[in-house]
Design an enzyme around this catalytic site. Sequence first.
Site, mmCIF file in Angstrom:
data_model
loop_
_atom_site.group_PDB
_atom_site.id
_atom_site.type_symbol
_atom_site.label_atom_id
_atom_site.label_comp_id
_atom_site.label_asym_id
_atom_site.label_seq_id
_atom_site.Cartn_x
_atom_site.Cartn_y
_atom_site.Cartn_z
ATOM 1 N N HIS A 447 -15.561 -5.689 -51.507
ATOM 2 C CA HIS A 447 -15.441 -4.640 -50.497
ATOM 3 C C HIS A 447 -14.695 -5.130 -49.258
ATOM 4 O O HIS A 447 -14.965 -6.219 -48.744
ATOM 5 C CB HIS A 447 -16.842 -4.181 -50.047
ATOM 6 C CG HIS A 447 -17.431 -3.126 -50.912
ATOM 7 N ND1 HIS A 447 -18.799 -2.977 -51.081
ATOM 8 C CD2 HIS A 447 -16.882 -2.137 -51.660
ATOM 9 C CE1 HIS A 447 -19.047 -1.971 -51.883
ATOM 10 N NE2 HIS A 447 -17.899 -1.440 -52.248
ATOM 11 N N GLU A 448 -13.781 -4.301 -48.767
ATOM 12 C CA GLU A 448 -13.068 -4.546 -47.508
ATOM 13 C C GLU A 448 -12.366 -5.904 -47.461
ATOM 14 O O GLU A 448 -12.322 -6.553 -46.424
ATOM 15 C CB GLU A 448 -14.026 -4.406 -46.313
ATOM 16 C CG GLU A 448 -14.607 -3.029 -46.156
ATOM 17 C CD GLU A 448 -13.538 -1.947 -46.131
ATOM 18 O OE1 GLU A 448 -12.480 -2.169 -45.527
ATOM 19 O OE2 GLU A 448 -13.763 -0.885 -46.741
ATOM 20 N N GLY A 449 -11.809 -6.299 -48.575
ATOM 21 C CA GLY A 449 -11.043 -7.546 -48.617
ATOM 22 C C GLY A 449 -11.832 -8.658 -49.271
ATOM 23 O O GLY A 449 -12.916 -9.015 -48.833
#
Length: 601
Positions: A447-449
Amino acid sequence: MNPSVIMSARDIEFLLYDWLDVASLTERERFTDHSRETFDQVLQLCQDLATTYFAPHNRENDLHEPTFDGERVHLVPAVGKALRAFSDAGMVGAAMDYEIGGMQLPHVVYTACMSWFHAANVGTAAYVMLTTGNANLLAAHGSPEQIDRFVRPMLDGRNFGTMALSEPQAGSSLADITTRAVPQDDGSYRIFGRKMWISGGDHDLSENIVHLVLARIPGAPEGTRGISLFIVPKFLPDADGRPGERNDVVLAGINHKMGWRGTVNTAPVFGDGNFTPGGAPGAVGYLVGAPNHGMAQMFTMMNEARIGVGLAATALGYTGYLKALDYARNRPQGRPIGTRGGAQVDIVEHPDVRRMLLAQKSYAEGALALQLYCGRLVDEQRTAATESDRARAATLLRILTPIAKSWPSQWCLAANDLAIQVHGGAGYTRDYDVEQHYRDNRLNPIHEGTHGIQSLDLLGRQVTLDNGAALATLSETIAITLTAARASGDTELIDFADTLEATLNRLTATTAGLWRDGDPEAALANSAVYLEAFGHTVMAWIWLQLALAATPLAGRGDAFGLGKRAAARYFFRWELPRTTPQFELLDSRDRTTADLDPAWL
């Protein structure tokens, strides 16, 4: 009354008041309407909401994930009930300005509040996280009209938000997005393109859904320099801000994940002509700010989301630990080593079980402390007395963000793994929550990188900006803690300080060595290892601070304070030594992976 197995109210109280001195924030102009009493009331409210509305349907969310019939997304009904209760309590904008309907609660207190919801039901809490992040971005970069039309309804719970970045062919490489934004005579744009992995991308939980979409205006520069940001609502608001005509946004389908199943994850299509707002195909979008500034604007939400994912990972690790501890204290099995016969003992009496519980405690409690420290930095960045203090907080927050996202995502997942192990054979059945917590948490390293992306940001950007100013600021801040530990006269804390100082010096030297010849390929080849070593160094610093804060309690024989000292001892003796071989590998500038021919795999 038995303590909660969702989160620890006692630990949150310790971190906020005994360690971070959050009550002192009420002396600042932004928070003068608040007091410790109001903070405690909001924290208790959130504990009650999480316990009453979020936790009861966590398993139902997992077993009955969202479905899509080609027109509508269907969710467990309890999701909507929980989110209405959250919105009705005013929590969507709790940390936002009074002027747009917020409470101006300190961000650090809001972070503590949100830990309850992520721990209780991360799938449902995700809708809140996305909506709050969306609202914060528009409050920072949107026009007054955009704030009135889209943000205020979010704070009322009438609008929910998303962030529509990734595309099927681009993934995390946002420079390669192809979604187009075609200018219109009325100042709006028509959006054409497909996105992927968009959480909360369609549902009936709110009157409207506000998509924040990255797209290119024709003729824009290549790469991230040519990306703009657009508001694309599911329904076009009428003059009163109520949902009007349906916009040209539909779903190609939904994605089915191993965890966070309660959060619908979608593949939205913009501008395929399924709907024709104003009599023409194309999703109507509204430019946020100036053209070609979309990436800079989106980082407002992305950085908030990175820390939010770290908080979610922390909360999942924490609740798994509490449930494993409760199980261990109430599961009779086996007898002490060296004895025969007699009554069975609870498994918490076995040293290896205690080892696993102490490891979880060090990961989860340390991660929560890091999250709240970052929350306090947000408040310092906004309200500290001097410009230099505000800039210092911003610098620290910038370099700690990759750690706040990735360290809990790795080590609180490890805590969930140990929680399953503590449960033994029962741990991988669905009779207990810990197997779901592990599956939910396994998404957070992505998630998110991913870890790899965060490590490239940390080593490739954050520690090198302004000739290493951020790392120098962090080192200076850690040095303050080292001085305090040595001044305590506590032999153990002095030993911890010496060990941490040696590790910090090694980190600084390794960082300089990696960049000694300015070759980014050589420097970044093993960046993921650097991220791990950096993260453990930061967490040792956090644990030294916690041990200092807990020492008065431990000195009185308080079990809570003694537990903090034990967790700090474990981290310094068992965890921090992991960095030694990592620094050795980094110092060698090993190229095993960099020189690997993909054909050999």
